[in-house]
Design an enzyme around this catalytic site. Structure first.
Site: not given
Ligand code: FRU
Length: 480
Positions: A24, A40, A200, A288
């Site tokens: 993300d 991320q 999310e 994912w």
């Molecule tokens: C969404 C997620 C978020 C989380 C992050 C972890 O893609 O699952 O909810 O904060 O990725 O990397």
């Protein structure tokens, strides 16, 4: 080894980290002349793990300069998704020397025991270095899953506003704070519409109407798994926010999918944009279902093209309109004029990233669109079917990637009342389609076998000429 940023599949006009895993986008913010993209990131590997915040800066949203890891994971916490705000008036009392500082609000994630709470980190030097706040966590419900704070300054209430997810309850919670440290619950929204998987990455953004006269709020929520196209996807609600509650509008079009492809997830908008700049969204161009199986080396993960957002109101009701940001990299422009009665015709060939805008008068053709050939046996098809009034992208013939769920055909409903135009961004490993004046977006990774494309126009049925007028831009690589 191939030169950095010139590896097979390496996006040429989209951000990707030089090496290793990315998911993300986080903390999108404009500050002192720079756009910041945090993300991320696993700085140690090419699968999710040791999740930290990576960092890149840009002055035009397209040419990104990657900086060292901003907020590293520790033994105690992984640094999950969140926001960055500019604390202009030192409301947090964490800014030094009477200067505005950057405050990150992220989810501190623990695996054993499983626990998530919201925490702060502060930067006094334009995001280059960060210090965790000594009073962390600042918001803890003592539940295992509670994450992805979207924080903005609410100018109407003159306070900070957070929207954050309770993923398994299919709820988002709104909180207010005067100082980013003490948070008070205001309300919840959900469950609503699609409640499969987990919710999310919520994001609440104020969007002006196209004529600039009004604005509404868009509440965007990631759903994973079980979104429209099977894996990760994002729905949005349009409505009002009165300082306490979000209320979905009763107009048609107040619920939709931000993107109808498989590869746009956890998109968030920029905080603190210069006055007059439209809300701007960037998402993770991935899913994912197979993100950790893609054959890209030495990195994994890329972002969507940045998109300006507007709200349209027409005979069909409300619609979220997305316009890709590409002006700074548009190079050679060529007009496209075609008229076909035969089933197919080649429009052009290219080995460069390309942007296309096409206005189409289909006459009596029933299905028509583009086939993007990477070689005679591999192609992606972008089609409009007038019988079903659907836009589709079919990548089942595009690649040799056999990861389950990668081969796919995605579909979106179209409106009989809106024009049949297409706007495409074609990069080395993705096809982003915007249709009907940007009211439908469809983003898909493609990973073709070569980097040369032959773009063909096709039609089925009918005998009258199908007419296309358009524009084609060669896009300059952002890495050269
Ligand atoms: C969404 C997620 C978020 C989380 C992050 C972890 O893609 O699952 O909810 O904060 O990725 O990397």
């Amino acid at each position: 080894a191939p030169a950095p940023y010139n590896e097979p599949f390496r996006p040429q006009v989209h951000f990707s980290p030089r090496e290793r895993w990315m998911n993300d986008p986080n903390g999108l913010v404009f500050f002192e002349g720079e756009y910041h993209l945090f993300f991320q990131h696993n700085p140690l590997g090419d699968t999710p793990g040791h999740i930290s915040w990576g960092h890149a800066v840009s002055t035009d949203l397209l040419h990104w300069h990657e900086l060292p890891v901003a907020i590293p994971a520790t033994d105690k916490e992984l640094v999950f998704t969140g926001s960055v705000v500019v604390d202009e008036k030192n409301s947090s009392h964490q800014c030094e020397n009477h200067q505005p500082c950057l405050v990150a609000i992220y989810t501190a994630h623990n695996d054993t025991p499983h626990h998530e709470a919201q925490a702060l980190a502060v930067s006094q030097d334009r995001g280059r270095t960060w210090k965790r706040f000594s009073g962390n966590p600042v918001l803890d419900r003592n539940v295992p899953e509670f994450r992805d704070p979207g924080v903005t300054w609410n100018d109407e209430t003159k306070s900070w506003l957070m929207v954050v997810s309770l993923p398994n309850d299919h709820k988002v919670v709104f909180y207010t704070s005067p100082d980013l440290i003490e948070w008070t619950e205001l309300s919840t929204f959900g469950p609503a519409a699609t409640v499969s998987g987990q919710w999310e990455c919520p994001n609440l953004l104020k969007i002006p109407t196209a004529d600039g006269k009004q604005s509404l709020y868009a509440l965007k929520i990631g759903v994973n798994p079980g979104s429209l196209q099977g894996g990760s996807g994002e729905q949005y609600f349009l409505g009002t926010f009165d300082g306490h509650h979000f209320t979905q509008s009763s107009d048609p079009g107040s619920h939709g999918w931000t993107d109808y492809g498989k590869d746009s997830y956890c998109a968030i908008s920029f905080n603190h944009l210069p006055a007059g700049e439209p809300p701007t969204l960037i998402g993770w161009m991935d899913d994912w279902q197979y993100a950790d199986k893609l054959p890209t080396v030495p990195w994994r993960g890329q972002m969507t093209i940045p998109r300006h957002l507007a709200l349209l109101k027409d005979a069909d009701g409300l619609a979220l309109q997305q316009t890709p940001v590409t002006a700074p990299i548009r190079a050679k422009s060529t007009s496209l004029v075609a008229s076909i009665t035969q089933p197919t015709t080649t429009l052009f060939t290219t080995d460069q990233p390309t942007e296309l805008t096409l206005t189409i008068d289909p006459a009596d053709a029933q299905t028509f669109g583009l086939r993007l050939y990477s070689d005679p046996a591999h192609w992606t098809e972008v089609a409009i079917d007038r019988t079903t009034m659907k836009l589709s992208t079919d990548r089942t013939h595009a690649t040799n990637i056999t990861a389950p769920d990668f081969p796919a055909r995605t579909e979106a409903p179209l409106s009989p009342n809106r024009p049949l135009d297409l706007h495409l961004i074609l990069d080395r490993s993705s096809v982003e389609v915007f249709a009907q004046n940007g009211t439908t977006a469809m983003t898909n990774l493609t990973m073709p076998t070569t980097q040369n494309l032959r773009v063909e126009l096709f039609r089925t049925q009918g005998t009258h000429p199908l007419k296309v007028i358009g524009q084609r831009w060669t896009l300059r690589s952002v890495w050269s």
